[in-house]
Design an enzyme around this catalytic site. Structure first.
Site: not given
Ligand code: ATP
Length: 312
Positions: A10, A139
């Site tokens: 997203k 989210d």
């Molecule tokens: P958002 O946009 O919702 O803030 P993000 O894209 O910045 O999220 P994510 O990639 O979802 O962040 O990862 C956030 C944290 O979640 C990391 O610390 C990661 O280690 C942990 N995590 C747990 N499960 C997963 C997964 N399936 N994929 C990615 N990260 C994960």
């Protein structure tokens, strides 16, 4: 039975952060958009007693124990239907950068919930799936829904836009610039709090603001011209301690005419009403600090089931 599902990234086309609430979460108003960059999850229910969830992932930086949000999604889902005896094998093939502001983890969780509903066939409606999603993460409800949606509360209150970007502007594309930098969400919210004095907002003023934002976005998407409304409250506070991101933001803005960050970073993006222009911009983009550049189309779904194999 084996199920394969794609979970889509997203973008926050618009993101305003309001004050911290008594429960520790911040109120936000956001326009979220699903794009065609996705992880692929393969889930298999195998024989065996007790409760067992085993996760593998192609990205060594992603936890494979109960810290993985997919584990949490399976755990909460099974509890909600009173299932205590199951054995799940889940493989996650990551393409969405971790901590990139693209809700990669949340969308993996959404794909897990949709796949488990197919696998375990509980007797409930999608409304319950959204409630379970909100328990798994802020989210996750949007990732279950996908497309273009207005989001408020801590992220769990959704208003889908049927005339979203994917429907009204099908010839356009986003150029995504993904720096090799992970931004943790917690410190980013702290930086937003520290960067200004947030007035206590009365819910009715937030509702008025929500309506203004909503109406502006609906007519902008209808006209096909909406990039001028891109906004993200995290930008200045996060750039205050991640200077390399500000440099990349300026670089993309000079290249594409505009740029905005998604979530708390680190991904930045620009919009091109013609996807061919997005590919031209990708080809001529010279990375500043090892950032990866991809073209992603707007899509109308957060999760797509790719295949099911039964009776093996
Ligand atoms: P958002 O946009 O919702 O803030 P993000 O894209 O910045 O999220 P994510 O990639 O979802 O962040 O990862 C956030 C944290 O979640 C990391 O610390 C990661 O280690 C942990 N995590 C747990 N499960 C997963 C997964 N399936 N994929 C990615 N990260 C994960």
């Amino acid at each position: 039975m084996i199920i394969q599902a794609n979970s889509f990234a997203k973008l926050n086309l618009f993101l305003k952060v309001y004050g911290k609430r008594p429960d520790g979460f911040h109120d936000i108003i956001s326009i979220m958009q699903s794009v065609g960059l996705y992880d692929t999850l393969t889930l298999e229910s195998v024989d065996g007693g007790g409760k067992n969830i085993s996760i593998t992932c192609n990205d060594a930086g992603v936890p494979t124990d109960e810290k993985n949000i997919v584990w949490k999604a399976a755990d909460i889902f099974s509890e909600s239907i009173g299932l205590t005896d199951y054995n799940l094998k889940i493989h996650i093939e990551k393409n969405i950068p971790v901590m990139g502001g693209l809700a990669g983890g949340s969308s993996d969780a959404a794909a897990t919930l949709i796949a488990l509903k197919k696998l375990w066939k509980p007797d409930f409606h999608d409304e319950k799936l959204f409630k379970i999603g909100a328990k798994v993460g802020s989210d996750v409800p949007f990732c279950l829904l996908g497309g273009t949606a207005l989001v408020q509360g801590r992220g769990e209150v959704l208003e889908p836009l049927p005339e979203g970007v994917h429907a009204k502007c099908p010839g356009g594309a986003f150029l995504l610039v993904m720096p090799p930098v992970r931004v943790e969400t917690g410190p980013a919210y702290d930086a937003v709090d520290a960067s200004r004095i947030v007035e206590a907002r009365k819910w009715n003023t937030l509702t008025e603001e929500y309506r203004t934002i909503r109406d502006g976005w609906i007519s902008a998407i209808r006209s096909g011209e909406f990039a001028y409304l891109f906004h993200n409250d995290f930008e200045a506070p996060v750039f205050g301690y991640r200077h390399e991101l500000e440099a990349i933001h300026t670089h993309l803005r000079n290249h594409a005419g505009h740029a905005v960050m998604s979530g708390s970073g680190s991904t930045m993006f620009a919009w091109f009403p013609l996807y061919t222009d997005a590919f031209d911009a990708k080809d001529s983009y010279l990375p500043l600090a090892g950032e990866k550049v991809v073209v992603a189309l707007p899509v109308g779904h957060g999760v797509r089931i790719e295949g099911e194999i039964s009776n093996i």
